[in-house]
Design a protein around this motif. Structure first.
Motif, PDB file in Angstrom:
ATOM      1  N   GLU A  78       0.833  -1.205   0.000  1.00 59.68           N
ATOM      2  CA  GLU A  78       0.000   0.000   0.000  1.00 59.68           C
ATOM      3  C   GLU A  78       0.863   1.248   0.000  1.00 59.68           C
ATOM      4  O   GLU A  78       0.594   2.218  -0.734  1.00 59.68           O
ATOM      5  N   ASP A  79       1.923   1.248   0.793  1.00 56.90           N
ATOM      6  CA  ASP A  79       2.825   2.394   0.837  1.00 56.90           C
ATOM      7  C   ASP A  79       3.518   2.585  -0.504  1.00 56.90           C
ATOM      8  O   ASP A  79       3.706   3.718  -0.971  1.00 56.90           O
ATOM      9  N   ALA A  80       3.914   1.482  -1.142  1.00 56.25           N
ATOM     10  CA  ALA A  80       4.613   1.584  -2.432  1.00 56.25           C
ATOM     11  C   ALA A  80       3.688   2.115  -3.525  1.00 56.25           C
ATOM     12  O   ALA A  80       4.120   2.845  -4.423  1.00 56.25           O
ATOM     13  N   LEU A  81       2.384   1.756  -3.469  1.00 60.30           N
ATOM     14  CA  LEU A  81       1.449   2.164  -4.514  1.00 60.30           C
ATOM     15  C   LEU A  81       1.078   3.641  -4.436  1.00 60.30           C
ATOM     16  O   LEU A  81       0.545   4.196  -5.410  1.00 60.30           O
ATOM     17  N   VAL A  82       1.312   4.281  -3.299  1.00 56.91           N
ATOM     18  CA  VAL A  82       1.019   5.718  -3.191  1.00 56.91           C
ATOM     19  C   VAL A  82       2.292   6.550  -3.231  1.00 56.91           C
ATOM     20  O   VAL A  82       2.248   7.756  -2.997  1.00 56.91           O
ATOM     21  N   ASP A  83       3.424   5.916  -3.535  1.00 52.75           N
ATOM     22  CA  ASP A  83       4.690   6.649  -3.621  1.00 52.75           C
ATOM     23  C   ASP A  83       4.727   7.480  -4.896  1.00 52.75           C
ATOM     24  O   ASP A  83       4.121   7.133  -5.915  1.00 52.75           O
ATOM     25  N   ARG A  84       5.450   8.571  -4.860  1.00 49.70           N
ATOM     26  CA  ARG A  84       5.554   9.435  -6.039  1.00 49.70           C
ATOM     27  C   ARG A  84       6.444   8.836  -7.119  1.00 49.70           C
ATOM     28  O   ARG A  84       6.319   9.201  -8.286  1.00 49.70           O
ATOM     29  N   ASP A  85       7.327   7.944  -6.740  1.00 53.26           N
ATOM     30  CA  ASP A  85       8.253   7.362  -7.707  1.00 53.26           C
ATOM     31  C   ASP A  85       7.513   6.364  -8.594  1.00 53.26           C
ATOM     32  O   ASP A  85       6.818   5.461  -8.120  1.00 53.26           O
ATOM     33  N   LEU A  86       7.667   6.512  -9.912  1.00 50.65           N
ATOM     34  CA  LEU A  86       6.990   5.617 -10.852  1.00 50.65           C
ATOM     35  C   LEU A  86       7.460   4.181 -10.713  1.00 50.65           C
ATOM     36  O   LEU A  86       6.678   3.233 -10.802  1.00 50.65           O
ATOM     37  N   VAL A  87       8.771   4.015 -10.492  1.00 50.86           N
ATOM     38  CA  VAL A  87       9.327   2.665 -10.421  1.00 50.86           C
ATOM     39  C   VAL A  87       8.780   1.932  -9.194  1.00 50.86           C
ATOM     40  O   VAL A  87       8.566   0.714  -9.226  1.00 50.86           O
ATOM     41  N   HIS A  88       8.545   2.667  -8.097  1.00 55.86           N
ATOM     42  CA  HIS A  88       7.938   2.058  -6.916  1.00 55.86           C
ATOM     43  C   HIS A  88       6.587   1.445  -7.272  1.00 55.86           C
ATOM     44  O   HIS A  88       6.306   0.276  -6.976  1.00 55.86           O
ATOM     45  N   ARG A  89       5.747   2.240  -7.927  1.00 57.84           N
ATOM     46  CA  ARG A  89       4.410   1.758  -8.263  1.00 57.84           C
ATOM     47  C   ARG A  89       4.469   0.642  -9.291  1.00 57.84           C
ATOM     48  O   ARG A  89       3.693  -0.315  -9.227  1.00 57.84           O
ATOM     49  N   GLN A  90       5.389   0.760 -10.238  1.00 56.71           N
ATOM     50  CA  GLN A  90       5.528  -0.285 -11.250  1.00 56.71           C
ATOM     51  C   GLN A  90       5.918  -1.619 -10.620  1.00 56.71           C
ATOM     52  O   GLN A  90       5.327  -2.666 -10.909  1.00 56.71           O
ATOM     53  N   THR A  91       6.916  -1.610  -9.744  1.00 53.44           N
ATOM     54  CA  THR A  91       7.374  -2.848  -9.117  1.00 53.44           C
ATOM     55  C   THR A  91       6.321  -3.412  -8.163  1.00 53.44           C
ATOM     56  O   THR A  91       6.147  -4.634  -8.067  1.00 53.44           O
ATOM     57  N   ALA A  92       5.603  -2.525  -7.461  1.00 49.45           N
ATOM     58  CA  ALA A  92       4.540  -2.992  -6.571  1.00 49.45           C
ATOM     59  C   ALA A  92       3.427  -3.667  -7.360  1.00 49.45           C
ATOM     60  O   ALA A  92       2.873  -4.689  -6.920  1.00 49.45           O
TER      61      ALA A  92
END
Length: 1047
Positions: free
Chosen positions: A917-931
């Protein structure tokens, strides 16, 4: 400098025949359409040809009438005018004459590109150009230092310049340059060998102009006011700039220029585009990758120009058709793609009208490429569309050359389309059947070859279509000789496998007399065709083993199993295939007994051919019918062939030896000591090639030694190989490590000599070797020891190995990285995951992405082997580190871990949900992509296991990301939604989708419809249940009575 520069030019690979393709005049006006875009009809073409023939006949008649009257005066006047003209031309065409008043001051030192470069580079070859460049570079490096340069190097005080003696004469090397010996071309000015910068380039995106490109991009060397140019001149200069960027620019500049020239193709116009692209394609100094780029340009602008390309079809074909016969496979594929696109853009009438005159061209190379081009047109526009034209050409009474080319078109269609010709097979055979009895032998020959190609493409169907040509083929076989007979035999050889067993047996018995008679033919081509026909006939069901033994075998082995046949690769390959087919019919022992003695022949290629044949027979049929005497001869012959092998390529001998020995199994127990003795002796040979062959053979026979119970002998071989670990040649060391690995696998850890505790410390320093073969084998050996014998080595030693393995995660070869990752898992299983995991987590902080990705895979494998509960707490704690690389590495580790552990993920869903959940609301695109990637694997693993509440919670965080524009992110989001669709059901996802399907904004609708299409493809039936209930109106009833009643 690359001294093999000339090898990159496709023109340097052409022989005398292939070089004719560049002699065609692409500037001649012949198009399938007029300038206004309207296509010419067949009547127009015939009328033009008739008028041209009448005009030529009239001119010949006038010339004959006046020839006798003016011969003497014509001779005198021609001599007088030739003298005058030669003087005039000599005075006007001085190659290097320059007018200093007209010379551009901004191009000081640069030659005039339009005259100088054309005259030079029209006669220079790529090889000579490279030799000239190398000579200039050597002169530049070995020139004398000037006084200024010496003053910069040495202090001016304390030194005196000594004058050379009066008798000293400097020796010049330009006249007797060994690099330019035998080279005959003009002396090129020194500045012509250096690239030029484009003046006025304020953006810095224009690449340099090579000297050989001056003829095409010379206009860019003149700095002019762009606004003062006319509209046509602006377009010409703009196209030249874009082509220069595409040809000589870096990848970024090239991609931008490709996009610009594609988007503005209609604005720039086909005339200007092709007038610059096509001459550049004809350049002899064009390199392979440059030609590939220009072909890509043509392919892209064809789609944009569409029917505007019709007046230029002929010019394009002259450039592209020769690529259909290029030795480079990718060049042939590109040519087929361009001709296919051209056919769709210009249409069939235009293509036929353009290529029709080339069908009866006097040049065989032109006719050959035209036939291949017509085959591509048929594949693009459909064979039925071309059938009327082919029927007319093959029945032409005016020219046998046209008939010959038409039949070759049919042959090329069969080769290109393969089994796709089955719907049109009968029509194609009927078109060419009358040409089997043609008056021209060449036409009859190519007809038989076309029938063979059609039969080969149609196999195993379509015998009915060939009924009309069987009788003419039989008559041709009985009345022809030489290469004409070869074509008819080939046709019948491909038709026989299409028949049923009874007819195939009858036809084989009839044709076999002729085939056996041609066993003694001296021509290599005839021998290959006879072998092919023999293979086809023997493989049919109607031919019995008795017939083969009585009619074929004696003459076959007498005529074909000779030394000369092995010297030609094509013939050797065909003899191997035919012999294997005979063995499949009569048995392996019968055939092996006839050729086993040849393993001791003096000719090495012949021995290799024999061993390859025996290997394939053993693979297909085994060794059950091989007697003890044949077995003894076989082992003796293989040892002889192995010892006498001197070629660098030993894979054939080693593989054949290993295959046969493994097939014999315990039957070769008697021969094992002799083989091991030979290997041990050759491991001490001074030649590295011999040592490598011996070590490779150990790898092949190690399982057989275990089967024969030769553990003591294997231990002795292990000691010998252990002593060879100090080998200095990496190729040999890699083979030694591979042999040790196979011995360890076969004998086991307890019986291994030397002991594992002594072997592993010797392997640790080898990990620093950077050779791919050494790295792969040593890591696999260490991994095998860690998997089966970890208790023989201390934990400290394993940790030391772990630190050394970290560097191997950066290896270039994927197999090395994969073996390293697996070894981490084995070591973690042996000594516990905590120490190994700490090492891997620290490695997540490095900058190299490949290193981090391999580390995450290793962490996931440790979790799979040792249990996720040993890894997840450490990963979640590491995620707290405020470093983007570390957090991304943790998320990727979770992604791989969920992929590997599958259903075990259900025990950790609720623990990992807050982190995702924390990764999906991160501003970094790669965070959301990997999550999203982790959620995809998590959803697939827990589908149907009662974790829908957590997945629904994660879906609420994934859904807002569907509007991302980054291609990598949106792909990961779509994959996550696909995994959630399987876990939650299509109905749950559809409730999200239905809200935006009819949104007022088109961009929003596009995103939602893309997700809906994904749902429709995955669960079309499941969507029926969740479609909204719509109220009926007079025009459309929406009631679903039967479905509701069923529910």
């Amino acid at each position: 400098m690359n001294t093999n520069y000339h090898s990159r030019h496709f023109s340097s690979r052409d022989d005398e025949y292939s070089s004719k393709k560049r002699n065609r005049d692409y500037s001649s006006e012949r198009s399938g359409g007029r300038a206004d875009g309207r296509s010419r009809t067949y009547g127009d073409i015939l009328k033009e040809q008739r008028e041209e023939n009448e005009r030529a006949e009239y001119l010949r008649k006038i010339k004959r009438e006046k020839n006798d009257k003016i011969r003497s005066s014509d001779d005198n006047s021609s001599r007088k005018y030739s003298d005058h003209d030669s003087t005039t031309v000599h005075s006007e065409s001085r190659r290097w004459s320059e007018d200093p008043e007209k010379k551009d001051p901004q191009l000081e030192g640069a030659p005039e590109p339009t005259e100088t470069s054309n005259s030079v580079y029209s006669s220079i070859t790529p090889k000579n150009l490279q030799m000239l460049r190398l000579s200039k570079e050597l002169q530049e490096r070995n020139r004398h230092l000037t006084d200024t340069e010496l003053d910069e190097i040495l202090p001016s005080d304390g030194y005196e310049i000594v004058k050379p003696p009066e008798s000293y004469k400097p020796q010049t090397t330009t006249k007797n340059n060994p690099l330019l010996s035998g080279v005959n071309f003009y002396n090129i000015p020194e500045d012509l060998t250096k690239p030029y910068d484009v003046p006025g380039d304020t953006t810095g995106t224009m690449p340099q102009i090579k000297p050989e490109d001056l003829a095409y991009f010379g206009m860019l060397l003149k700095e002019v006011d762009f606004d003062s140019l006319s509209y046509e001149e602006q377009k010409e200069r703009r196209i030249a700039e874009l082509l220069l960027k595409i040809k000589n620019g870096n990848p970024i500049i090239r991609k931008q220029a490709l996009r610009q020239i594609t988007e503005k193709a209609r604005e720039l116009g086909p005339s200007q585009l092709f007038s610059q692209i096509l001459p550049l394609m004809m350049s002899v100094t064009l390199e392979d990758h440059e030609r590939h780029l220009l072909v890509k340009v043509i392919d892209r602008i064809l789609y944009k120009l569409d029917d505007l390309v019709r007046p230029y079809v002929h010019k394009i074909l002259i450039i592209i058709e020769p690529m259909l016969t290029d030795e480079d496979y990718y060049a042939r594929v590109e040519a087929r793609e361009i001709i296919s696109s051209l056919s769709k853009a210009a249409g069939l009438p235009t293509m036929i009208a353009t290529m029709r005159p080339d069908i009866d061209n006097v040049d065989e190379n032109v006719r050959n490429t035209t036939a291949r081009a017509f085959a591509v047109v048929a594949s693009a526009l459909g064979v039925p569309a071309l059938l009327p034209f082919l029927k007319a050409v093959c029945a032409s009474k005016k020219s046998w050359i046209a008939r010959h080319t038409g039949i070759k078109i049919v042959q090329q269609i069969a080769i290109l389309l393969g089994c796709a010709i089955l719907p049109h097979l009968k029509n194609l055979v009927e078109i060419i059947q009358v040409n089997i009895n043609d008056e021209q032998p060449k036409v009859r020959t190519v007809t038989a070859l076309a029938v063979a190609a059609l039969a080969e493409a149609a196999y195993p169907y379509g015998i009915e279509a060939f009924d009309c040509v069987l009788r003419p083929l039989w008559e041709g076989i009985n009345c022809h000789q030489g290469r004409y007979l070869a074509a008819f035999l080939k046709a019948m050889g491909f038709i026989i496998p299409l028949m049923d067993a009874e007819h195939a047996g009858t036809c084989t018995r009839k044709i076999m007399t002729t085939v056996i008679r041609e066993f003694d033919a001296p021509e290599e081509e005839m021998k290959r065709i006879v072998l092919k026909v023999l293979k086809q006939c023997v493989s049919t069901e109607g031919v019995t083993a008795t017939n083969v033994k009585e009619m074929i075998m004696n003459d076959f082995f007498r005529c074909f199993w000779i030394r000369r046949i092995a010297l030609d690769k094509k013939s050797a390959k065909q003899i191997v295939e035919t012999t294997v087919e005979i063995a499949n019919k009569v048995g392996g022992g019968e055939v092996i007994s006839r050729i086993v003695d040849h393993l001791k022949d003096e000719s090495e290629p012949y021995r290799k051919t024999v061993l390859e044949t025996i290997e394939k027979i053993v693979i297909n049929l085994g060794v059950a019918d091989i007697g003890s005497k044949i077995e003894e001869k076989l082992m003796d012959g293989m040892l002889f062939a192995f010892q006498e092998h001197t070629n660098d390529d030993s894979s054939g001998i080693i593989n054949g030896f290993g295959t046969i020995v493994n097939a014999l199994g315990s039957r070769c127990k008697v021969s094992i000591p002799y083989i091991c003795g030979t290997i041990q002796w050759r491991l001490n040979n001074k030649s590295p090639r011999v040592r490598m062959q011996a070590a490779d053979l150990v790898s092949k026979i190690a399982p057989v030694m275990k089967t024969c119970g030769e553990d003591m002998l294997m231990g002795r071989m292990g000691v010998v190989l252990f002593e060879c670990l100090g080998e200095e040649y990496p190729e040999v060391l890699g083979s030694v490590l591979g042999a040790l690995k196979d011995i360890v696998n076969s004998i086991g850890m307890t019986k291994m000599t030397p002991p594992i505790k002594d072997l592993l410390p010797r392997l640790t320093p080898i990990l620093k070797n950077r050779h791919d073969k050494v790295q792969e084998n040593v890591i696999e050996l260490i991994g095998r020891i860690a998997d089966r014998g970890a208790e023989y080595v201390s934990a400290k030693e394993w940790m030391r190995i772990c630190f050394d393995l970290l560097d191997l995660l950066k290896a270039h070869k994927k197999a090395v990285r994969r073996a390293t990752i697996n070894t981490f898992g084995f070591i973690a299983k042996a000594i516990g995951p905590h120490d190994v995991l700490g090492t891997l987590l620290n490695n997540l902080k490095v900058q190299e992405r490949q290193n981090r990705v391999c580390t995450t895979v290793a962490i996931a494998i440790v979790a799979e082997i040792c249990g996720p509960f040993t890894v997840i707490p450490a990963l979640m704690n590491e995620y707290r580190v405020p470093e983007i690389n570390v957090q991304n590495g943790v998320l990727k580790s979770f992604s791989f871990m969920f992929e590997y552990i599958g259903e075990m993920s259900k025990d950790y869903v609720y623990a990992i949900t807050p982190l995702l959940e924390d990764a999906l609301v991160d501003r970094d695109l790669v965070h959301r992509q990997t999550a999203c990637a982790a959620i995809k694997h998590l959803s697939l693993g827990v589908a149907g296991l009662g974790c829908e509440d957590a997945l629904t919670h994660l879906l609420n965080f994934v859904w807002p990301n569907i509007f991302e524009t980054s291609p990598h992110v949106i792909n990961s989001v779509i994959d996550a939604l696909d995994g959630l669709r399987i876990a939650l059901g299509v109905g749950r996802i559809f409730t999200y989708v239905i809200q935006g399907l009819f949104h007022s904004a088109r961009r929003v609708r596009d995103v939602y419809w893309r997700v809906y299409n994904l749902l429709y493809l995955g669960n079309q039936d499941g969507l029926v249940l969740v479609y909204p209930r719509l109220s009926e109106d007079k025009a459309s009833p929406y009631n679903r009575t039967e479905l509701e009643l069923f529910l």
